[in-house]
Design a protein around this motif. Structure first.
Motif, PDB file in Angstrom:
ATOM      1  N   LEU A   1      11.252  13.083  17.042  1.00 56.22           N
ATOM      2  CA  LEU A   1       9.726  12.984  16.626  1.00 56.22           C
ATOM      3  C   LEU A   1       9.321  14.228  16.530  1.00 56.22           C
ATOM      4  CD1 LEU A   1       7.270  11.569  15.802  1.00 56.22           C
ATOM      5  CD2 LEU A   1       6.811  11.259  18.194  1.00 56.22           C
ATOM      6  N   LEU A   2       9.445  14.999  17.388  1.00 56.59           N
ATOM      7  CA  LEU A   2       8.968  16.589  17.133  1.00 56.59           C
ATOM      8  C   LEU A   2       9.676  17.431  16.148  1.00 56.59           C
ATOM      9  CD1 LEU A   2       9.076  17.507  21.293  1.00 56.59           C
ATOM     10  CD2 LEU A   2       7.004  17.272  19.626  1.00 56.59           C
ATOM     11  N   ALA A   3      11.089  17.124  16.086  1.00 56.01           N
ATOM     12  CA  ALA A   3      11.879  17.644  14.824  1.00 56.01           C
ATOM     13  C   ALA A   3      11.309  17.125  13.640  1.00 56.01           C
ATOM     14  CB  ALA A   3      13.382  17.009  15.097  1.00 56.01           C
ATOM     15  N   LEU A   4      11.176  15.889  13.645  1.00 57.54           N
ATOM     16  CA  LEU A   4      10.704  15.509  12.012  1.00 57.54           C
ATOM     17  C   LEU A   4       9.171  15.951  11.812  1.00 57.54           C
ATOM     18  CD1 LEU A   4      11.332  11.479  12.501  1.00 57.54           C
ATOM     19  CD2 LEU A   4      12.367  13.054  10.784  1.00 57.54           C
ATOM     20  N   ARG A   5       8.425  15.985  12.752  1.00 60.29           N
ATOM     21  CA  ARG A   5       7.107  16.496  12.677  1.00 60.29           C
ATOM     22  C   ARG A   5       7.005  18.135  12.098  1.00 60.29           C
ATOM     23  NH1 ARG A   5       2.198  15.449  16.058  1.00 60.29           N
ATOM     24  NH2 ARG A   5       1.306  16.782  14.157  1.00 60.29           N
ATOM     25  N   PHE A   6       7.719  18.724  13.165  1.00 62.79           N
ATOM     26  CA  PHE A   6       7.407  20.230  12.846  1.00 62.79           C
ATOM     27  C   PHE A   6       8.622  20.932  12.278  1.00 62.79           C
ATOM     28  CE2 PHE A   6       5.123  19.002  17.013  1.00 62.79           C
ATOM     29  CZ  PHE A   6       3.924  18.752  16.498  1.00 62.79           C
ATOM     30  N   GLY A   7       9.699  20.198  11.830  1.00 59.38           N
ATOM     31  CA  GLY A   7      10.635  20.763  11.267  1.00 59.38           C
ATOM     32  C   GLY A   7      10.817  20.382   9.772  1.00 59.38           C
ATOM     33  N   ASN A   8       9.881  19.416   9.131  1.00 58.71           N
ATOM     34  CA  ASN A   8       9.995  19.043   7.952  1.00 58.71           C
ATOM     35  C   ASN A   8       8.711  19.011   7.298  1.00 58.71           C
ATOM     36  OD1 ASN A   8      12.955  17.772   7.946  1.00 58.71           O
ATOM     37  ND2 ASN A   8      12.021  17.032   9.537  1.00 58.71           N
ATOM     38  N   VAL A   9       8.485  19.506   5.984  1.00 59.49           N
ATOM     39  CA  VAL A   9       7.230  19.654   5.390  1.00 59.49           C
ATOM     40  C   VAL A   9       6.748  18.119   5.028  1.00 59.49           C
ATOM     41  CG1 VAL A   9       8.069  20.076   3.074  1.00 59.49           C
ATOM     42  CG2 VAL A   9       5.787  21.175   3.717  1.00 59.49           C
ATOM     43  N   LEU A  10       7.616  17.168   4.784  1.00 58.49           N
ATOM     44  CA  LEU A  10       7.501  15.766   4.323  1.00 58.49           C
ATOM     45  C   LEU A  10       6.395  15.175   5.022  1.00 58.49           C
ATOM     46  CD1 LEU A  10       8.097  13.381   2.415  1.00 58.49           C
ATOM     47  CD2 LEU A  10      10.085  12.824   4.181  1.00 58.49           C
ATOM     48  N   PHE A  11       6.450  15.222   6.397  1.00 55.22           N
ATOM     49  CA  PHE A  11       5.470  14.323   7.139  1.00 55.22           C
ATOM     50  C   PHE A  11       3.979  14.927   7.566  1.00 55.22           C
ATOM     51  CE2 PHE A  11       9.743  12.344   8.052  1.00 55.22           C
ATOM     52  CZ  PHE A  11       9.348  11.327   7.848  1.00 55.22           C
ATOM     53  N   GLU A  12       4.132  16.286   7.721  1.00 56.74           N
ATOM     54  CA  GLU A  12       3.133  17.203   8.231  1.00 56.74           C
ATOM     55  C   GLU A  12       1.525  16.684   7.386  1.00 56.74           C
ATOM     56  OE1 GLU A  12       0.284  19.033  10.177  1.00 56.74           O
ATOM     57  OE2 GLU A  12       2.071  18.456  10.832  1.00 56.74           O
ATOM     58  N   PRO A  13       1.696  16.731   5.999  1.00 52.85           N
ATOM     59  CA  PRO A  13       0.572  16.386   5.211  1.00 52.85           C
ATOM     60  C   PRO A  13       0.007  15.015   5.592  1.00 52.85           C
ATOM     61  CG  PRO A  13       2.193  17.385   3.988  1.00 52.85           C
ATOM     62  CD  PRO A  13       2.764  17.071   4.953  1.00 52.85           C
ATOM     63  N   LEU A  14       0.803  13.931   5.874  1.00 54.74           N
ATOM     64  CA  LEU A  14       0.576  12.718   6.110  1.00 54.74           C
ATOM     65  C   LEU A  14       0.026  12.220   7.464  1.00 54.74           C
ATOM     66  CD1 LEU A  14       3.723  11.017   4.134  1.00 54.74           C
ATOM     67  CD2 LEU A  14       1.405  11.725   3.282  1.00 54.74           C
ATOM     68  N   TRP A  15       0.504  13.373   8.368  1.00 55.51           N
ATOM     69  CA  TRP A  15       0.239  12.975   9.900  1.00 55.51           C
ATOM     70  C   TRP A  15      -1.162  13.226  10.302  1.00 55.51           C
ATOM     71  CZ3 TRP A  15       4.308  10.911  11.585  1.00 55.51           C
ATOM     72  CH2 TRP A  15       4.680  10.390  12.938  1.00 55.51           C
ATOM     73  N   ARG A  16      -2.253  12.429   9.822  1.00 57.43           N
ATOM     74  CA  ARG A  16      -3.654  12.833   9.770  1.00 57.43           C
ATOM     75  C   ARG A  16      -4.425  11.405   9.420  1.00 57.43           C
ATOM     76  NH1 ARG A  16      -4.735  17.368   8.504  1.00 57.43           N
ATOM     77  NH2 ARG A  16      -2.515  18.157   8.661  1.00 57.43           N
ATOM     78  N   ARG A  17      -5.623  11.547   9.809  1.00 61.50           N
ATOM     79  CA  ARG A  17      -6.603  10.250   9.634  1.00 61.50           C
ATOM     80  C   ARG A  17      -6.785   9.834   8.184  1.00 61.50           C
ATOM     81  NH1 ARG A  17     -11.713  12.082   8.274  1.00 61.50           N
ATOM     82  NH2 ARG A  17     -11.964  14.392   8.080  1.00 61.50           N
ATOM     83  N   GLU A  18      -6.412  10.996   7.221  1.00 59.28           N
ATOM     84  CA  GLU A  18      -6.673  10.446   5.892  1.00 59.28           C
ATOM     85  C   GLU A  18      -5.361   9.440   5.359  1.00 59.28           C
ATOM     86  OE1 GLU A  18      -8.452  14.356   6.195  1.00 59.28           O
ATOM     87  OE2 GLU A  18      -6.674  13.446   6.928  1.00 59.28           O
ATOM     88  N   TRP A  19      -4.411   9.626   5.881  1.00 54.03           N
ATOM     89  CA  TRP A  19      -2.867   8.970   5.480  1.00 54.03           C
ATOM     90  C   TRP A  19      -2.648   7.708   6.480  1.00 54.03           C
ATOM     91  CZ3 TRP A  19      -3.377   9.468   0.459  1.00 54.03           C
ATOM     92  CH2 TRP A  19      -3.878  10.501   0.078  1.00 54.03           C
ATOM     93  N   VAL A  20      -3.040   7.910   7.734  1.00 50.40           N
ATOM     94  CA  VAL A  20      -2.409   6.973   8.738  1.00 50.40           C
ATOM     95  C   VAL A  20      -3.850   6.003   9.171  1.00 50.40           C
ATOM     96  CG1 VAL A  20      -1.873   6.819  11.307  1.00 50.40           C
ATOM     97  CG2 VAL A  20      -1.002   8.667   9.956  1.00 50.40           C
ATOM     98  N   GLU A  21      -3.291   4.960   9.052  1.00 54.66           N
ATOM     99  CA  GLU A  21      -4.351   3.671   9.440  1.00 54.66           C
ATOM    100  C   GLU A  21      -4.542   3.356  10.732  1.00 54.66           C
ATOM    101  OE1 GLU A  21      -3.640  -0.688   8.232  1.00 54.66           O
ATOM    102  OE2 GLU A  21      -5.095  -0.187   6.790  1.00 54.66           O
ATOM    103  N   SER A  22      -3.309   3.293  11.468  1.00 54.48           N
ATOM    104  CA  SER A  22      -3.500   2.925  12.858  1.00 54.48           C
ATOM    105  C   SER A  22      -2.116   3.384  13.706  1.00 54.48           C
ATOM    106  CB  SER A  22      -3.768   1.431  13.360  1.00 54.48           C
ATOM    107  OG  SER A  22      -2.598   0.630  12.780  1.00 54.48           O
ATOM    108  N   ILE A  23      -1.917   3.548  14.838  1.00 52.67           N
ATOM    109  CA  ILE A  23      -0.522   3.528  15.545  1.00 52.67           C
ATOM    110  C   ILE A  23      -0.507   2.626  16.959  1.00 52.67           C
ATOM    111  CG2 ILE A  23       0.659   5.533  16.843  1.00 52.67           C
ATOM    112  CD1 ILE A  23      -0.651   7.563  15.118  1.00 52.67           C
TER     113      ILE A  23
END
Length: 487
Positions: free
Chosen positions: A185-207
């Motif tokens: 999960l750390l590698a996905l988030r901080f090693g790939n530009v794909l997920f970082e723009p989506l990892w926030r309230r504008e694009w995440v409904e719930s966890i």
């Protein structure tokens, strides 16, 4: 991951269940792999009811072997692993016995690791006895959970241990942080530009973060009845996983950078007003039921449990994080015993597209989601919509399976193996710092206090189900549901 660092690994509670099922099997796997443990490294087991080393080796052969190597035991590796093991007979209640341990460790090169696989009531006496014979220098101490019963008792243990060991010597272990998907999960988030723009309230409904068990309290009734699911699982495992999911990118992966960011998340948790606890937290207790065709008893009839016990075996709680990234996004945490399946997973539900020319199915919540499965099978899946073959534009949910075993030949490392190697090699990033622990206790305490003073029984649920209906109703109020309910 290779090391030339010599070490002596001292295992208190050397005959206990944790040592037999997790710690010694993990050390064996590191030994069998070759190169992970220095050839000179030794394991010194400590117990009081075993007569000598020969008797302890017999005990290990009987109780550890069934828990190692899914593909069977390599007898050559096993024999050389046993050569690493020594034994010292000590009564932990007698500080004078620690001179025997001091003498056994005298003159050994490298770092000393003291692993306290004991009850928390023994943590402080053991640390003081170690200091009394000068064994707190050039050493590291590993503390298992639970570390205290509440914030006050946790601080008391940390204060006492902190008088003997510096913070950088203390390794508070949470084995969920050592699981491969959490690292990925750390590698996905901080090693790939794909997920970082989506990892926030504008694009995440719930966890959602779930740790569900099919097992009951087993032989731990006495312990569990004085602990409960909130202390046993939420205060540590679930809040640690939440902090990993929600943390900001650290400037590096060194221990304090990672833990600083986790601490910021824990300090940003929205405090729960005691008047709202009934709306955002559900507690339950399992009654008799059926799991995989076998009848199981109610919690109140388990050995060691009081018949009128109000201890919770299930907790579901809604959490909010008051910061710029996550404001308004609900995090739903859930854990329980005697549930329908054994599963630990993190579910990130992305928002639906704002407008779709492809039909209503593209607008439904949960069409896009990321599921990080921690157990029993460790996988990461990204769900999205695709056109079904055939006539018309009919959409169906499909997933991209991040099957790491197809890309990497070496097998996945078990959580305890990774964490024990980190202790030996002095890596603190995956261990809980004291200020993290305090922040977690501080957030949990209003729930603990309200449940203690309200004196209301937990909501019943049948063993083999997914817990009280109130847990589902809590999500329904936010227009969502638990993952298994949607499927």
């Amino acid at each position: 991951m290779q090391t030339d660092s010599s070490f002596t690994f001292v295992l208190f509670g050397g005959t206990g269940d944790l040592s037999m099922r997790k710690i010694l099997p993990a050390l064996y796997e590191a030994h069998r792999a070759g190169g992970m443990l220095a050839d000179s490294g030794k394991i010194v087991a400590v117990a009081r009811h075993i007569a000598d080393r020969a008797a302890y080796i017999d005990w290990v052969n009987e109780h550890v072997k069934p828990h190692v190597s899914k593909n069977g035991v390599d007898e050559t590796a096993w024999a050389s692993f046993l050569d690493r093991i020594e034994f010292v007979k000590i009564d932990l209640g007698n500080p004078e016995d620690f001179t025997l341990l001091r003498d056994a460790l005298s003159g050994r090169p490298g770092i000393r690791v003291f692993y306290l696989a004991t009850g928390p009531s023994l943590f402080v006496p053991i640390c003081r006895a170690l200091a009394s014979v000068g064994l707190n220098e050039n050493s590291r101490i590993v503390l298992e959970k639970p570390l205290g019963y509440d914030l006050k008792s946790s601080n008391a243990i940390n204060d006492a241990v902190g008088e003997i060991f510096a913070e950088e010597q203390i390794y508070r272990i949470d084995h969920y942080l050592g699981k491969e998907p959490v690292q990925n999960l750390l590698a996905l988030r901080f090693g790939n530009v794909l997920f970082e723009p989506l990892w926030r309230r504008e694009w995440v409904e719930s966890i959602q973060i779930t740790i569900a068990e099919e097992l009951g309290v087993e032989a731990r009734g006495d312990f569990y009845d004085n602990t409960g699911a909130l202390r046993d699982m939420v205060q540590n495992h679930l809040l640690q996983l939440l902090s990993i999911v929600a943390m900001e990118p650290p400037h590096s992966m060194d221990s304090d950078s990672v833990r600083d960011e986790k601490l910021r998340v824990l300090r940003a948790l929205k405090p729960i007003d005691p008047r709202d606890i009934g709306k955002v937290a559900v507690r339950g207790q399992y009654h008799a039921g059926v799991i995989r065709g076998s009848a199981v008893p109610a919690y109140a009839t388990e050995p060691g449990v009081k018949p009128d016990s109000n201890t919770e075996t299930f907790v579901a709680v809604k959490v909010e994080i008051e910061n710029w990234r996550w404001a308004g996004v609900p995090f739903f945490l859930r854990t329980g015993k005697r549930l329908a399946d054994r599963v630990a997973e993190i579910v990130v539900n992305f928002r639906a597209v704002p407008h779709s020319a492809l039909g209503a199915s593209a607008l439904r919540g949960g069409a896009n989601r990321l599921v990080i499965r921690l157990q029993p099978n460790e996988t990461i899946r990204l769900y999205c919509l695709a056109k079904q073959p055939g006539e018309g534009m009919n959409l169906a949910s499909v997933h991209l399976d991040l099957a790491f075993d197809r890309f990497f030949r070496e097998g996945q490392m078990e959580a305890y193996q990774r964490l024990l190697l980190d202790v030996i090699n002095g890596r603190l990033a995956l261990f809980v710092r004291r200020d993290e622990q305090e922040a977690a206790w501080r957030w949990v305490e209003p729930i603990l206090n309200e449940w203690a003073t309200a004196n209301k029984p937990p909501k019943p649920y049948a063993a083999g189900t997914w817990g009280p209906a109130a847990a589902s109703a809590m999500l329904a109020q936010h227009g969502t549901c638990w993952l298994e309910e949607e499927n």
